[in-house]
Every structure is written in C-alpha cells, then in structure tokens.
Design an enzyme around this catalytic site. Structure first.
Site, PDB file in Angstrom:
ATOM      1  N   TYR A 177       0.911  -1.318  -0.086  1.00  0.00           N
ATOM      2  CA  TYR A 177       0.075   0.148   0.113  1.00  0.00           C
ATOM      3  C   TYR A 177       0.741   1.477   0.004  1.00  0.00           C
ATOM      4  O   TYR A 177       0.659   2.293  -0.927  1.00  0.00           O
ATOM      5  CB  TYR A 177      -0.943  -0.039   1.284  1.00  0.00           C
ATOM      6  CG  TYR A 177      -1.890   1.217   1.354  1.00  0.00           C
ATOM      7  CD1 TYR A 177      -3.191   1.271   0.564  1.00  0.00           C
ATOM      8  CD2 TYR A 177      -1.737   2.146   2.211  1.00  0.00           C
ATOM      9  CE1 TYR A 177      -3.928   2.033   0.684  1.00  0.00           C
ATOM     10  CE2 TYR A 177      -2.562   3.074   2.381  1.00  0.00           C
ATOM     11  CZ  TYR A 177      -3.934   3.137   1.668  1.00  0.00           C
ATOM     12  OH  TYR A 177      -4.802   3.984   1.861  1.00  0.00           O
ATOM     13  N   LYS A 237       1.079   4.378  -2.822  1.00  0.00           N
ATOM     14  CA  LYS A 237       0.752   5.426  -2.460  1.00  0.00           C
ATOM     15  C   LYS A 237       1.984   6.326  -2.768  1.00  0.00           C
ATOM     16  O   LYS A 237       1.637   7.501  -3.071  1.00  0.00           O
ATOM     17  CB  LYS A 237       0.434   5.716  -0.987  1.00  0.00           C
ATOM     18  CG  LYS A 237      -1.296   5.042  -0.918  1.00  0.00           C
ATOM     19  CD  LYS A 237      -2.300   5.596  -1.903  1.00  0.00           C
ATOM     20  CE  LYS A 237      -3.651   4.871  -1.465  1.00  0.00           C
ATOM     21  NZ  LYS A 237      -4.745   5.531  -2.450  1.00  0.00           N
TER      22      LYS A 237
HETATM   23  P1  NDP Z   1     -13.420   2.520   0.775  1.00  0.00           P
HETATM   24  O1  NDP Z   1     -13.017   1.267   0.863  1.00  0.00           O
HETATM   25  O2  NDP Z   1     -14.586   3.125   1.579  1.00  0.00           O
HETATM   26  O3  NDP Z   1     -13.826   2.719  -0.726  1.00  0.00           O
HETATM   27  C1  NDP Z   1     -12.851   2.383  -1.674  1.00  0.00           C
HETATM   28  C2  NDP Z   1     -13.755   2.607  -2.942  1.00  0.00           C
HETATM   29  O4  NDP Z   1     -12.799   2.297  -4.174  1.00  0.00           O
HETATM   30  C3  NDP Z   1     -14.943   1.987  -3.314  1.00  0.00           C
HETATM   31  O5  NDP Z   1     -15.741   2.957  -4.146  1.00  0.00           O
HETATM   32  C4  NDP Z   1     -14.547   0.843  -4.201  1.00  0.00           C
HETATM   33  O6  NDP Z   1     -15.777   0.602  -4.986  1.00  0.00           O
HETATM   34  C5  NDP Z   1     -13.772   1.487  -5.033  1.00  0.00           C
HETATM   35  N1  NDP Z   1     -12.660   0.418  -5.723  1.00  0.00           N
HETATM   36  C6  NDP Z   1     -11.841  -0.467  -5.171  1.00  0.00           C
HETATM   37  N2  NDP Z   1     -11.397  -1.320  -6.257  1.00  0.00           N
HETATM   38  C7  NDP Z   1     -12.054  -0.925  -7.276  1.00  0.00           C
HETATM   39  C8  NDP Z   1     -11.737  -1.370  -8.565  1.00  0.00           C
HETATM   40  N3  NDP Z   1     -11.031  -2.412  -9.030  1.00  0.00           N
HETATM   41  N4  NDP Z   1     -12.566  -0.951  -9.790  1.00  0.00           N
HETATM   42  C9  NDP Z   1     -13.260   0.280  -9.306  1.00  0.00           C
HETATM   43  N5  NDP Z   1     -13.398   0.690  -8.131  1.00  0.00           N
HETATM   44  C10 NDP Z   1     -12.771   0.085  -7.192  1.00  0.00           C
HETATM   45  O7  NDP Z   1     -12.183   3.563   1.059  1.00  0.00           O
HETATM   46  P2  NDP Z   1     -11.728   5.181   1.280  1.00  0.00           P
HETATM   47  O8  NDP Z   1     -12.962   5.591   0.873  1.00  0.00           O
HETATM   48  O9  NDP Z   1     -11.217   4.967   2.598  1.00  0.00           O
HETATM   49  O10 NDP Z   1     -10.734   5.331   0.511  1.00  0.00           O
HETATM   50  C11 NDP Z   1     -10.519   6.016  -0.736  1.00  0.00           C
HETATM   51  C12 NDP Z   1      -9.244   6.516  -0.970  1.00  0.00           C
HETATM   52  O11 NDP Z   1      -8.608   7.372  -0.026  1.00  0.00           O
HETATM   53  C13 NDP Z   1      -8.333   5.129  -1.361  1.00  0.00           C
HETATM   54  O12 NDP Z   1      -7.404   5.218  -2.411  1.00  0.00           O
HETATM   55  C14 NDP Z   1      -7.421   4.934   0.074  1.00  0.00           C
HETATM   56  O13 NDP Z   1      -6.357   4.394  -0.152  1.00  0.00           O
HETATM   57  C15 NDP Z   1      -7.282   6.427   0.351  1.00  0.00           C
HETATM   58  N6  NDP Z   1      -7.136   6.633   1.842  1.00  0.00           N
HETATM   59  C16 NDP Z   1      -7.959   6.239   2.785  1.00  0.00           C
HETATM   60  C17 NDP Z   1      -7.606   6.610   4.193  1.00  0.00           C
HETATM   61  C18 NDP Z   1      -8.672   6.399   5.076  1.00  0.00           C
HETATM   62  O14 NDP Z   1      -8.154   6.495   6.346  1.00  0.00           O
HETATM   63  N7  NDP Z   1      -9.710   5.697   4.969  1.00  0.00           N
HETATM   64  C19 NDP Z   1      -6.337   7.302   4.360  1.00  0.00           C
HETATM   65  C20 NDP Z   1      -5.525   7.679   3.167  1.00  0.00           C
HETATM   66  C21 NDP Z   1      -5.756   7.270   1.874  1.00  0.00           C
HETATM   67  P3  NDP Z   1     -16.366  -0.829  -5.521  1.00  0.00           P
HETATM   68  O15 NDP Z   1     -15.741  -1.827  -4.215  1.00  0.00           O
HETATM   69  O16 NDP Z   1     -18.004  -0.565  -5.325  1.00  0.00           O
HETATM   70  O17 NDP Z   1     -15.690  -1.202  -6.666  1.00  0.00           O
END
Ligand code: NDP
Length: 236
Positions: free
Chosen positions: A144, A148
């Site tokens: 990860y 990032k």
């Molecule tokens: P969630 O797990 O709540 O949401 C992740 C999203 O990514 C979902 O909408 C999921 O949609 C989508 N996704 C994952 N894989 C795929 C794929 N193969 N194709 C299309 N869509 C995909 O995560 P967060 O909202 O917490 O995170 C959002 C971003 O922020 C990420 O990049 C995460 O790494 C980053 N981040 C989050 C932090 C946190 O503390 N929450 C901290 C730092 C960074 P679906 O499964 O429906 O396809």
C-alpha cells in the site's frame, strides 16, 4: 446552476462509498456534472458507470461513454483504492500485485485515457488520492505504501509534463479517515491511530472532499504538483 464547479464534467473513481462518494456529492452540489466509477452501485443517487479500474478495457469503455455524451472532461479524481495488509515475509505476490494494480496502475491508465482530450482542450485537472503512508511508510503495508508513494511520483511527473497545456495535477494525502476501509481495523489499531493524530480524532470523508473541491476548482488555479495533507496533523 452556479457553484465552484459549475458545468464542469468530473470523474471520480471509487465513488460507491467513503471518500469518493463524499467527493462526488460535494462536486455535484457545486454544479458539476459528476460521473462515479466503481464496481458496485453508489450508496447515494449519483450518476454511476460500472467500471473495474484494474481492467484497461473497462476504463476505456467508461471514459469513451463519458466523452461521447459530454464531449469534454474537466476533472479526474483517481480515488479508488484497496488494502491487502501483511508483513513482508508473509505478503503474497498476488497481494502486492493487486494493490499496485488497483491503486497505482489504475491512476496511470485513467490519466492517460483522459489526457488526450484535456490536452486538446488546453485545460483540465487531475487529483490523486495518496496517503500519509505514502509519505512516511507503515509496517505491514509495504504494498500500500509503495502504491501511494508511487502516486506522489506520478502526480509530480504529470504536473511537470502537462502544465504547459494548463492541466493541473495534485494529490491529497489523507491520514486516518472513518470509512469502510478503516472500519475493518481492530479496535486497538483504531485507538492507537487516534492517538497519533494531533487533532485527536479521525477525519470524515466530507473533510477530504472539501480539500478535493478546493484543488479541483479555479480557487486553486495556480496550484499544481502539490501533496496536500488532510490528516489532523498526523503527517507532521
Ligand atoms: P473505501 O474502501 O471506503 O472505498 C474504496 C472505493 O474504491 C470504493 O468505492 C470501491 O468501489 C473503489 N474500488 C476499489 N477497487 C476498485 C476497482 N477495482 N474498480 C473500481 N473501483 C474500485 O475506501 P476510502 O473511501 O477510505 O478510500 C478512498 C481512497 O482514499 C483510497 O485510495 C484510500 O487508499 C485513500 N485513503 C484512505 C484513508 C482512510 O483512512 N480511509 C487514508 C488515506 C488514504 P467498489 O468496491 O464498489 O468497486
């Protein structure tokens, strides 16, 4: 409709929940024509295109359908991401590959897919969702953190490459945000994360969305190539 993104065509990946959904809603409320890309239907009523961002053909078909309808793309938010945590010795190659494909390769594919039109328009904005972990590393998250950190290199390189055509490229580095991604962490891990945050609480997806709105709006017209921490001070 008036608003900071009035009439702008915006794409947000990973808009089915969490930070991506909050961003899509915030953009829509500022007058944007937002398209959310994900594999499952968003938890709120926003225009949605089924797309697996690890699949190049799926990306091309989603982007082409938006171009056919709108004939322009103003903003791309590469937000979708996953975790597959584990210590190095136990990390499976599939877990390394899956995280790099979902978090980094996807941002390259999507940026390339929208850049042709943005270059022609001589305007555009790309925002990548990195992480404080990409800046500082984290034991148990080598895959990860590498993805990032890779997004940071991608952000700065594209900012340099595309700036002469008025395309801005920035990144956000969120800290600990309350979403389904962090809800699965054990209670002890969440408590220790909280103590690492000077503001002493987790962030909300809407607080990241607010920073995304700023960076993608004309208010940030002179900002490109930056990594904006939205982390309650965690990355200091
Ligand atoms: P969630 O797990 O709540 O949401 C992740 C999203 O990514 C979902 O909408 C999921 O949609 C989508 N996704 C994952 N894989 C795929 C794929 N193969 N194709 C299309 N869509 C995909 O995560 P967060 O909202 O917490 O995170 C959002 C971003 O922020 C990420 O990049 C995460 O790494 C980053 N981040 C989050 C932090 C946190 O503390 N929450 C901290 C730092 C960074 P679906 O499964 O429906 O396809």
């Amino acid at each position: 409709m008036s608003g900071l993104l009035s009439g702008q065509v915006c794409i947000v990946t990973g808009a089915s929940r969490g930070i991506g959904l909050a961003t899509a809603i915030r953009f829509r409320d500022e007058g944007a024509r937002v398209y959310g890309l994900s594999r499952t239907k968003p938890e709120a009523d926003i225009p949605w295109i089924l797309c697996d961002i690890t699949d190049e053909a799926s990306i091309d078909s989603a982007i082409n359908s938006i171009i056919q309808k709108e004939n322009r793309i103003d903003v791309l938010v590469n937000n979708a991401g996953i975790t597959r945590d584990g210590l190095l010795m136990r990390m499976k190659t599939e877990d390394w590959d899956a995280v790099l494909a979902s978090n980094l390769r996807s941002a390259f594919l999507l940026s390339r897919a929208v850049s042709r039109l943005m270059l022609k328009q001589r305007s555009g904005c790309i925002l990548n969702m990195s992480s404080v972990v990409g800046l500082h590393g984290n034991g148990g998250q080598a895959n990860y953190a590498a993805s990032k950190a890779g997004l940071i290199g991608l952000t700065k390189s594209l900012a340099k490459e595309l700036s002469s055509r008025n395309i801005r490229v920035n990144a956000i580095a969120p800290g600990y945000i309350e979403t389904s991604m962090t809800a699965v962490l054990p209670e002890t891990a969440r408590e220790s994360l909280k103590t690492a945050v000077p503001l002493q609480r987790p962030g909300r997806p809407e607080e990241v969305a607010e920073a995304a709105l700023f960076l993608c709006s004309d208010r940030a017209a002179y900002i490109t190539g930056i990594i904006l921490n939205v982390d309650g001070g965690m990355g200091m």
